[in-house]
Write a protein that holds these residues in place. Structure first.
Motif, PDB file in Angstrom:
ATOM      1  N   SER A 192       0.801  -1.211   0.000  1.00 27.09           N
ATOM      2  CA  SER A 192       0.000   0.000   0.000  1.00 27.09           C
ATOM      3  C   SER A 192       0.841   1.272   0.000  1.00 27.09           C
ATOM      4  CB  SER A 192      -0.922   0.015   1.214  1.00 27.09           C
ATOM      5  OG  SER A 192      -0.161  -0.240   2.367  1.00 27.09           O
ATOM      6  N   SER A 312      -7.012   9.473  10.590  1.00 28.05           N
ATOM      7  CA  SER A 312      -5.741   9.179  11.246  1.00 28.05           C
ATOM      8  C   SER A 312      -5.898   9.261  12.746  1.00 28.05           C
ATOM      9  CB  SER A 312      -4.672  10.157  10.788  1.00 28.05           C
ATOM     10  OG  SER A 312      -4.806  11.350  11.510  1.00 28.05           O
ATOM     11  N   THR A 313      -4.950   8.705  13.441  1.00 33.66           N
ATOM     12  CA  THR A 313      -5.068   8.637  14.895  1.00 33.66           C
ATOM     13  C   THR A 313      -4.195   9.687  15.543  1.00 33.66           C
ATOM     14  OG1 THR A 313      -3.371   6.995  14.788  1.00 33.66           O
ATOM     15  CG2 THR A 313      -5.616   6.224  14.984  1.00 33.66           C
ATOM     16  N   ASP A 315      -1.527   9.620  17.681  1.00 34.28           N
ATOM     17  CA  ASP A 315      -0.083   9.602  17.822  1.00 34.28           C
ATOM     18  C   ASP A 315       0.499   8.336  17.230  1.00 34.28           C
ATOM     19  OD1 ASP A 315       2.102  10.257  20.653  1.00 34.28           O
ATOM     20  OD2 ASP A 315       2.422  10.089  18.500  1.00 34.28           O
ATOM     21  N   GLY A 316       1.122   8.456  16.089  1.00 37.34           N
ATOM     22  CA  GLY A 316       1.619   7.252  15.444  1.00 37.34           C
ATOM     23  C   GLY A 316       2.924   6.759  15.994  1.00 37.34           C
ATOM     24  N   ASP A 318       3.665   6.181  18.944  1.00 38.57           N
ATOM     25  CA  ASP A 318       3.459   5.641  20.278  1.00 38.57           C
ATOM     26  C   ASP A 318       4.354   4.448  20.528  1.00 38.57           C
ATOM     27  OD1 ASP A 318       0.337   5.177  22.028  1.00 38.57           O
ATOM     28  OD2 ASP A 318       2.414   5.020  22.686  1.00 38.57           O
ATOM     29  N   ILE A 322       4.252  -1.482  20.327  1.00 43.16           N
ATOM     30  CA  ILE A 322       5.122  -1.875  19.214  1.00 43.16           C
ATOM     31  C   ILE A 322       4.830  -3.281  18.747  1.00 43.16           C
ATOM     32  CG2 ILE A 322       7.497  -2.191  18.513  1.00 43.16           C
ATOM     33  CD1 ILE A 322       8.317  -0.112  20.423  1.00 43.16           C
ATOM     34  N   TRP A 325       1.151  -3.857  17.361  1.00 43.22           N
ATOM     35  CA  TRP A 325       0.937  -3.347  16.016  1.00 43.22           C
ATOM     36  C   TRP A 325       1.697  -4.167  14.992  1.00 43.22           C
ATOM     37  CZ3 TRP A 325       1.474   2.574  17.225  1.00 43.22           C
ATOM     38  CH2 TRP A 325       0.302   2.972  17.885  1.00 43.22           C
ATOM     39  N   THR A 329      -0.886  -5.430  12.368  1.00 45.78           N
ATOM     40  CA  THR A 329      -1.012  -4.520  11.220  1.00 45.78           C
ATOM     41  C   THR A 329       0.154  -4.601  10.255  1.00 45.78           C
ATOM     42  OG1 THR A 329       0.079  -2.673  12.302  1.00 45.78           O
ATOM     43  CG2 THR A 329      -2.290  -2.859  12.599  1.00 45.78           C
ATOM     44  N   SER A 330       1.028  -5.612  10.407  1.00 39.84           N
ATOM     45  CA  SER A 330       2.150  -5.595   9.481  1.00 39.84           C
ATOM     46  C   SER A 330       1.828  -6.328   8.192  1.00 39.84           C
ATOM     47  CB  SER A 330       3.392  -6.196  10.128  1.00 39.84           C
ATOM     48  OG  SER A 330       3.098  -7.483  10.606  1.00 39.84           O
ATOM     49  N   TRP A 331       0.873  -7.298   8.230  1.00 39.57           N
ATOM     50  CA  TRP A 331       0.599  -7.970   6.971  1.00 39.57           C
ATOM     51  C   TRP A 331      -0.270  -7.070   6.102  1.00 39.57           C
ATOM     52  CZ3 TRP A 331       2.637 -11.512   4.137  1.00 39.57           C
ATOM     53  CH2 TRP A 331       1.972 -11.840   2.947  1.00 39.57           C
ATOM     54  N   ASP A 332       0.160  -6.840   4.863  1.00 39.07           N
ATOM     55  CA  ASP A 332      -0.550  -5.965   3.948  1.00 39.07           C
ATOM     56  C   ASP A 332      -1.537  -6.807   3.142  1.00 39.07           C
ATOM     57  OD1 ASP A 332      -1.295  -3.885   2.393  1.00 39.07           O
ATOM     58  OD2 ASP A 332       0.739  -3.296   1.850  1.00 39.07           O
ATOM     59  N   ILE A 348       8.833  -9.140   7.609  1.00 38.44           N
ATOM     60  CA  ILE A 348       8.172  -9.221   8.920  1.00 38.44           C
ATOM     61  C   ILE A 348       9.046  -9.983   9.904  1.00 38.44           C
ATOM     62  CG2 ILE A 348       6.203 -10.202  10.136  1.00 38.44           C
ATOM     63  CD1 ILE A 348       4.474  -9.575   7.815  1.00 38.44           C
ATOM     64  N   LYS A 633       6.803   3.426   6.886  1.00 37.64           N
ATOM     65  CA  LYS A 633       6.013   4.543   6.423  1.00 37.64           C
ATOM     66  C   LYS A 633       6.082   5.629   7.472  1.00 37.64           C
ATOM     67  CE  LYS A 633       2.879   1.301   5.861  1.00 37.64           C
ATOM     68  NZ  LYS A 633       1.813   0.460   5.329  1.00 37.64           N
TER      69      LYS A 633
ATOM     70  N   ARG B 104     -13.206   2.365  10.735  1.00 38.58           N
ATOM     71  CA  ARG B 104     -12.182   1.712  11.535  1.00 38.58           C
ATOM     72  C   ARG B 104     -12.757   0.693  12.515  1.00 38.58           C
ATOM     73  NH1 ARG B 104      -6.862   3.571  12.947  1.00 38.58           N
ATOM     74  NH2 ARG B 104      -7.230   5.317  11.578  1.00 38.58           N
ATOM     75  N   GLU B 155       1.361  -5.566  26.520  1.00 38.55           N
ATOM     76  CA  GLU B 155       1.046  -4.241  25.984  1.00 38.55           C
ATOM     77  C   GLU B 155      -0.447  -3.981  25.926  1.00 38.55           C
ATOM     78  OE1 GLU B 155       2.755  -4.292  22.133  1.00 38.55           O
ATOM     79  OE2 GLU B 155       4.744  -3.741  22.807  1.00 38.55           O
ATOM     80  N   ARG B 175      -5.584   2.923  17.592  1.00 41.47           N
ATOM     81  CA  ARG B 175      -4.523   3.915  17.530  1.00 41.47           C
ATOM     82  C   ARG B 175      -3.454   3.581  16.497  1.00 41.47           C
ATOM     83  NH1 ARG B 175      -2.481   6.250  22.865  1.00 41.47           N
ATOM     84  NH2 ARG B 175      -1.956   7.732  21.257  1.00 41.47           N
ATOM     85  N   PRO B 177      -1.449   3.407  13.265  1.00 37.53           N
ATOM     86  CA  PRO B 177      -1.495   4.249  12.071  1.00 37.53           C
ATOM     87  C   PRO B 177      -1.659   3.471  10.779  1.00 37.53           C
ATOM     88  CG  PRO B 177       0.737   4.116  12.919  1.00 37.53           C
ATOM     89  CD  PRO B 177      -0.114   3.417  13.895  1.00 37.53           C
ATOM     90  N   THR B 182      -3.524  -1.326   5.826  1.00 38.36           N
ATOM     91  CA  THR B 182      -3.150  -2.717   5.579  1.00 38.36           C
ATOM     92  C   THR B 182      -4.354  -3.650   5.595  1.00 38.36           C
ATOM     93  OG1 THR B 182      -2.642  -2.969   7.926  1.00 38.36           O
ATOM     94  CG2 THR B 182      -0.802  -2.563   6.452  1.00 38.36           C
TER      95      THR B 182
END
Lengths: 761, 187
Positions: A192, A312-313, A315-316, A318, A322, A325, A329-332, A348, A633, B104, B155, B175, B177, B182
């Motif tokens: 993306s 958008s949120t 605070d990216g 944050d 870690i 996310w 959210t790492s798999w596209d 990944i 990104k 979302r 977390e 939250r 981004p 994705t």
């Protein structure tokens, strides 16, 4: 009998759905906590299934969905409206019942409009939708009849027509969006983030198309169709001295010759107040279109930023989530290609391993002083680079002014400025990246620094260029005074000499090609911007061709007979440089905004450029690039680039506004020739075309004492709106401090609001 | 324009448009994609709502899904029978939620269900382990996998029950981004 049974079951449904609605409103906070897997439902047995469903919902009672018992469970408002629902007798509706009924109808309508946001299975959604629509249909009709309710019925009908029209229009709009399949192809191969560049490019194309339509339709076409033709006036004719070479390709390439005296540039336009049988006020139109170009661009950029800000949120960066996310959210999901998928798995895995290592080493001690020293050193080096490049450009522009006075300049001397600017833009960013290796930042932060530095580089270059150009303009203005006198005396002399022949007929006018010309600084500025844009286009395309395609060919074919593995080591295949390309696009747009007032044809050139860019870059990406190894990104990157665009818009407005306000227009070219300042065209139009009282009002309104408070008020309003927007984001921040239940309520309330707002639009 | 199609009644199309984020043309295009998976099973006339279900193998072989490590879970979550065999309604629903226009929290709700492998309404440690192994194709050592899962629970778990509930998951994912960009399939 059948009919009454149907009506009975219908009204049962309605009561059941009303109760469902009521309960739903009460338990909205827990809506998403439902069990996901719904009981099996087919579409055929709608009435009984609904009753079963409503029974499932009402877990408190043991009663099955029988008609009579439902009546007892419902609350007071249903008892009165059940009477009305069974009777078709409108006069029995009292005011109170009417209001309640209207409220229920409104609730149903809201449900219908947010149906697609409900996390239910499709079959359930379809049946609830059908029910709600039937209810609305039935009771809207009832509400619409009877005395005094005709207006209501009419309003409802118009609302329905409006919804249908909007839906058709939305359908039409989505069809018009071009290149959807192309972008999908890029997305499935590269993910993306690369595709976001192409989506941005497509958006820019749309904006430029609108601007082109404005300028072409309101300025260029009227002048070409209704104004004086080529060759009839001095400003529209190639001077005698240049006519011999006016068609040469080299001259045309420099935008001199016939192109200089065409509708592409400011100098072509006549200063006649009205032209043609339409009495079209061309100078006024030119001025207003120039302003509305900026106005429209501003509106479109701000609207896009507002839309992105909603998504958008807060605070990216944050640090708190870690691993979460990374995991979720790492798999596209856009990836549709096995090679890309392999790549993604590898990246990944690497990313997880790195995070694990970071986690284990987070307690290690760092040598803070060394790190600080290195960072300061890096920044000093980079500032030196920036100053050096600024000075280089200034020097080169000054030199080009001396060149223009010489004869027999070679191709290099003529194009030196553009070449130097392009080379700087090509080689400085990698230089910055190498120096930034000293700083040892987290890649995401390092990327931000890099983008900031490239931005400063381009900005510095552009403004130095502008300053040098300003010097040029001032010189031309001085020259103009001299030429004006010469022209005046030449015309007078010609007039006298032709009168002296003793004829009483009107004296033959001097051929337009022979009239001495002023230097026309506006056209010069326009030409400079057009040349800069064209050279920028060429450099970009050549860079892509050489840097990506030729490199890929080299790596692929020479690899067989080379000592080391070209594909794995140096130079390997190129990765698509997202930030570089986006910045290039943003700055290109800035140049267009700056130059479009003095060269109306510039926007047309840009539209062509964006169109060819889309196809060319899509091809280049698919044929010569590989997906990124590490994807970092910049968070909120969409809004970051929009913010840059907004900044550039303001910065490009400044020089144009300055020249309009403080420089006198040339005396013999352009739509404002003969005036002392360009904005005088407004005063002239108001005095001559509007009734007297408008002129008086305008003179009062144009008082600075009124304008300054108005600007302050606007600033205060904008601050208030953005403050309100940031307040809406506080519920998210509250979550972090614990107290899950209240925060969840706030969160779902906030989200519900957002959903209804976005769908009310 | 183009009201000549005979696959759906106009009411059906309008209902689909109300229940998904798709326009009329997109819905028809999706129908043809669905039909292309098994032309002999899917009739061209849906006006009487035929009961047609395509097996998971066909769904999982679509180009948009075949490289996705979670395709089985996606199909299971959106299918009526929970086994990945999808009707047209499920198919439309799935791509509607995964489309660009879905908000979302709707996506977060379904993402939670996708990553909840054992369907117990909680993402527990074993679910997390399966997720990590699918993401890295079993390339991490068991200790690393365990460390990652513990970190995630540390977390995101706000109510301290050792597993992620829907609220925990939503709070964490809202939250993020990159979540919207994705968790998106373009079709």
């Amino acid at each position: 009998e059948d009919e009454s049974k149907e009506e009975d079951s219908c009204s049962e449904q309605n009561r059941a759905s009303r109760r469902k609605n009521y309960e739903r409103n009460n338990s909205d906070g827990k809506k998403v906590g439902e069990k996901g897997i719904q009981p099996r439902e087919t579409g055929k047995k709608a009435p009984t299934k609904d009753q079963k469903e409503s029974a499932n919902k009402v877990k408190k009672t043991n009663k099955k969905g029988k008609g009579g018992e439902n009546k007892q469970k419902t609350d007071r408002k249903n008892s009165t409206s059940s009477a009305s629902s069974n009777s078709s007798d409108e006069e029995s509706l009292s005011e109170e019942e009417l209001a309640m009924l209207m409220e229920q109808v409104e609730q149903k309508k809201k449900l219908i409009s947010t149906m697609r946001n409900k996390p239910w299975r499709m079959v359930k959604k379809l049946s609830v939708l059908r029910e709600a629509q039937a209810f609305v249909e039935k009771f809207e009709g009832a509400l619409g009849k009877g005395k005094g309710k005709k207006l209501y019925a009419y309003k409802m009908m118009m609302a329905k027509k409006w919804v249908k029209f909007k839906r058709d229009f939305d359908n039409f709009k989505t069809q018009c969006i071009p290149w959807e399949m192309k972008i999908k192809e890029v997305e499935s191969h590269f993910g993306s983030s690369v595709a976001s560049y192409f989506i941005f490019l497509r958006w820019m194309y749309g904006v430029n198309l609108v601007l082109f339509g404005l300028i072409f339709g309101l300025v260029i076409i009227p002048e070409v169709l209704m104004g004086m033709p080529y060759g009839s006036m001095p400003r529209k004719t190639v001077p005698r001295a240049e006519q011999a070479t006016a068609m040469d390709f080299s001259v045309l390439w420099d935008f001199e010759g016939y192109i200089k005296y065409s509708a592409l540039f400011y100098g072509y336009y006549n200063n006649q107040r009205t032209i043609g049988w339409l009495k079209y006020r061309l100078p006024m139109a030119y001025f207003m279109v120039g302003i509305s170009v900026f106005g429209y661009s501003l509106m479109v950029v701000i609207r896009s930023m507002a839309r992105n800000a909603n998504e958008s949120t807060a605070d990216g960066d944050d640090e708190n989530f870690i691993f979460s996310w990374k995991m979720f959210t790492s798999w596209d999901y856009l990836i549709g290609n096995p090679e890309t998928a392999d790549n993604k798995f590898a990246s990944i895995t690497t990313s997880f391993k790195e995070s694990i290592v970071d986690e284990q080493e987070s307690n290690k001690d760092e040598n803070i002083h060394l790190r600080r020293f290195l960072r300061v050193l890096a920044n000093v080096l980079i500032i030196c680079c920036l100053c050096g490049s600024g000075y280089l450009i200034y020097f080169v522009v000054k030199r080009s002014q001396t060149f223009s006075k010489m004869q027999n300049v070679g191709w290099y001397e003529r194009n030196e400025v553009e070449i130097v600017m392009s080379l700087l833009g090509m080689f400085c960013p990698p230089l910055f990246e190498t120096i930034a290796a000293l700083e040892n930042y987290h890649p995401r932060i390092g990327l931000k620094w890099q983008l900031g530095r490239i931005f400063a580089l381009f900005l510095g270059n552009l403004y130095t260029f502008l300053l040098a150009l300003m010097d040029d303009v001032k010189e031309k203005l001085a020259e103009e005074d001299v030429v004006r006198n010469i022209t005046h005396w030449t015309l007078l002399g010609h007039h006298n000499s032709s009168m002296g022949n003793g004829s009483t007929a009107a004296p033959p006018l001097l051929d337009p090609a022979d009239v001495p010309r002023g230097p026309c600084w506006e056209t010069t500025v326009g030409i400079e911007f057009v040349r800069l844009t064209v050279s920028d286009i060429l450099v970009t395309y050549i860079t892509i061709l050489v840097g990506d395609f030729i490199r890929a060919c080299f790596v692929r074919f020479v690899n067989y007979c080379w000592c080391w593995d070209l594909e794995a080591g140096f130079p390997s295949y190129a990765e698509f440089d997202i930030s570089g390309n986006v910045l290039g696009l943003v700055f290109n747009q800035g140049m267009i905004w700056m130059g479009s007032f003095y060269a109306p044809g510039l926007v047309g050139i840009n539209v062509l450029r964006l169109l060819t860019s889309m196809y060319f870059q899509c091809w280049a990406v698919m044929s010569s690039n590989v997906p990124h190894e590490r994807v970092f990104k910049a968070s909120k990157s969409n809004n970051f680039y929009m913010g840059l665009l907004l900044l550039i818009l303001f910065l490009s407005l400044l020089p144009v506004a300055y020249t309009i306000m403080s420089l006198p227009p040339s005396f013999d070219c352009g739509p404002f020739s003969g005036k002392k300042r360009m904005y005088e065209v407004i005063q002239e139009t108001i005095e001559l075309d509007f009734p007297l009282f408008v002129a008086k009002i305008f003179s009062y309104v144009a008082n600075p004492g009124l304008i300054i408070p108005a600007i302050l008020l606007m600033v205060a309003h904008v601050t208030k709106v953005s403050y309100k927007n940031s307040m809406r984001k506080i519920p998210i921040k509250l979550k972090m401090t614990g107290h899950p239940s209240t925060c969840l309520e706030l969160l779902t309330h906030f989200n519900l609001q957002r959903i209804t707002v976005t769908h009310a639009e | 324009m183009g009201n000549k199609q005979t696959i759906f009644t106009p009411e059906q199309l309008d209902a689909y448009q109300d229940c998904t984020f798709f326009t009329r043309k997109e819905i028809l295009r999706l129908f043809y994609r669905y039909r292309d998976l098994a032309p002999q099973l899917v009739p061209l006339d849906y006006t009487d709502k035929p009961d047609v279900t395509l097996p998971y193998e066909l769904i999982g072989s679509m180009p948009e899904l075949k490289d996705n490590p979670f395709r089985q879970r996606i199909a299971e979550v959106f299918s009526e029978d929970g086994g990945g065999n999808m009707t047209l309604d499920d198919f439309l629903d799935m791509f509607s939620v995964l489309s660009e226009m879905a908000p979302r929290d709707l996506k977060a709700y379904y993402a939670f269900k996708i990553y909840d492998f054992n369907n117990d309404d909680y993402i527990c440690k074993s679910d997390l382990e399966k997720t990590v192994n699918k993401l890295t194709r079993n390339e991490l050592t068991p200790e690393e996998v365990s460390l990652v899962c513990e970190k995630v629970i540390y977390e995101a778990d706000a109510d301290n029950d050792g597993k992620l509930s829907l609220e925990d998951f939503q709070r964490m994912i809202i939250r993020a981004p990159d979540f919207l960009s994705t968790f998106h399939i373009r079709i």
